[in-house]
Design a protein around this motif. Sequence first.
Motif, PDB file in Angstrom:
ATOM      1  N   VAL A   1      41.116  51.719  46.310  1.00 56.73           N
ATOM      2  CA  VAL A   1      40.949  50.778  45.762  1.00 56.73           C
ATOM      3  C   VAL A   1      41.569  50.567  44.460  1.00 56.73           C
ATOM      4  O   VAL A   1      41.790  51.402  43.630  1.00 56.73           O
ATOM      5  CB  VAL A   1      39.465  50.870  45.308  1.00 56.73           C
ATOM      6  N   THR A   2      42.286  49.450  44.252  1.00 58.32           N
ATOM      7  CA  THR A   2      43.009  49.061  42.922  1.00 58.32           C
ATOM      8  C   THR A   2      42.233  49.078  41.840  1.00 58.32           C
ATOM      9  O   THR A   2      41.361  48.077  41.745  1.00 58.32           O
ATOM     10  CB  THR A   2      43.900  47.632  43.298  1.00 58.32           C
ATOM     11  N   TYR A   3      42.434  49.687  40.787  1.00 60.37           N
ATOM     12  CA  TYR A   3      41.711  49.616  39.525  1.00 60.37           C
ATOM     13  C   TYR A   3      41.597  48.241  38.779  1.00 60.37           C
ATOM     14  O   TYR A   3      42.723  47.534  38.812  1.00 60.37           O
ATOM     15  CB  TYR A   3      42.332  50.558  38.571  1.00 60.37           C
TER      16      TYR A   3
ATOM     17  N   GLU B   1      37.945  44.434  44.659  1.00 62.37           N
ATOM     18  CA  GLU B   1      37.641  45.464  45.230  1.00 62.37           C
ATOM     19  C   GLU B   1      36.798  46.522  44.297  1.00 62.37           C
ATOM     20  O   GLU B   1      35.605  47.102  44.725  1.00 62.37           O
ATOM     21  CB  GLU B   1      38.524  45.988  45.980  1.00 62.37           C
ATOM     22  N   TRP B   2      37.289  46.706  43.256  1.00 59.60           N
ATOM     23  CA  TRP B   2      36.855  47.660  42.498  1.00 59.60           C
ATOM     24  C   TRP B   2      35.415  47.202  41.636  1.00 59.60           C
ATOM     25  O   TRP B   2      34.412  48.139  41.683  1.00 59.60           O
ATOM     26  CB  TRP B   2      37.836  47.768  41.139  1.00 59.60           C
TER      27      TRP B   2
ATOM     28  N   TYR C   1      32.051  49.094  41.879  1.00 66.69           N
ATOM     29  CA  TYR C   1      31.245  49.513  40.557  1.00 66.69           C
ATOM     30  C   TYR C   1      29.929  48.872  40.921  1.00 66.69           C
ATOM     31  O   TYR C   1      28.998  49.551  40.679  1.00 66.69           O
ATOM     32  CB  TYR C   1      32.016  48.873  39.767  1.00 66.69           C
TER      33      TYR C   1
ATOM     34  N   ASN D   1      37.226  55.397  32.943  1.00 64.48           N
ATOM     35  CA  ASN D   1      36.413  55.121  34.456  1.00 64.48           C
ATOM     36  C   ASN D   1      36.602  56.231  35.216  1.00 64.48           C
ATOM     37  O   ASN D   1      35.928  56.419  36.007  1.00 64.48           O
ATOM     38  CB  ASN D   1      37.061  53.987  34.559  1.00 64.48           C
TER      39      ASN D   1
END
Length: 103
Positions: A3-5, A9-10, A14, A82
């Motif tokens: 998943v791209t930070y 989607e992130w 989360y 994170n």
Amino acid sequence: MPVTYLSQEWIDAYNAALAGDAVRGALTGKSATIQMAIFDSPQGEIRYWLRIADGGAEAGLGDLDGPDVTIRPSYETSAQVNSGELDGQKAFIRARSRSAARC
């Protein structure tokens, strides 16, 4: 596929993590609204928020009206915090993150 930070989607992942029993238990009796403003990211400034209310929390991309605090870490510092590579309190103490609180 990773998943791209700081992507939607992130944020979705989360929020799924925030819905866990351990998190809900830790947040019982707590409340806060936090605005994150990440600078120096490959996409420019990225803003997301976290709202904590008795026993729950949710996050979203964008801005939150009247947050209790705004935290401005660099992309690198935010990613390190994170990922667990850097403790958030230590980053703040070392001035690797700036904040402004509403009084």
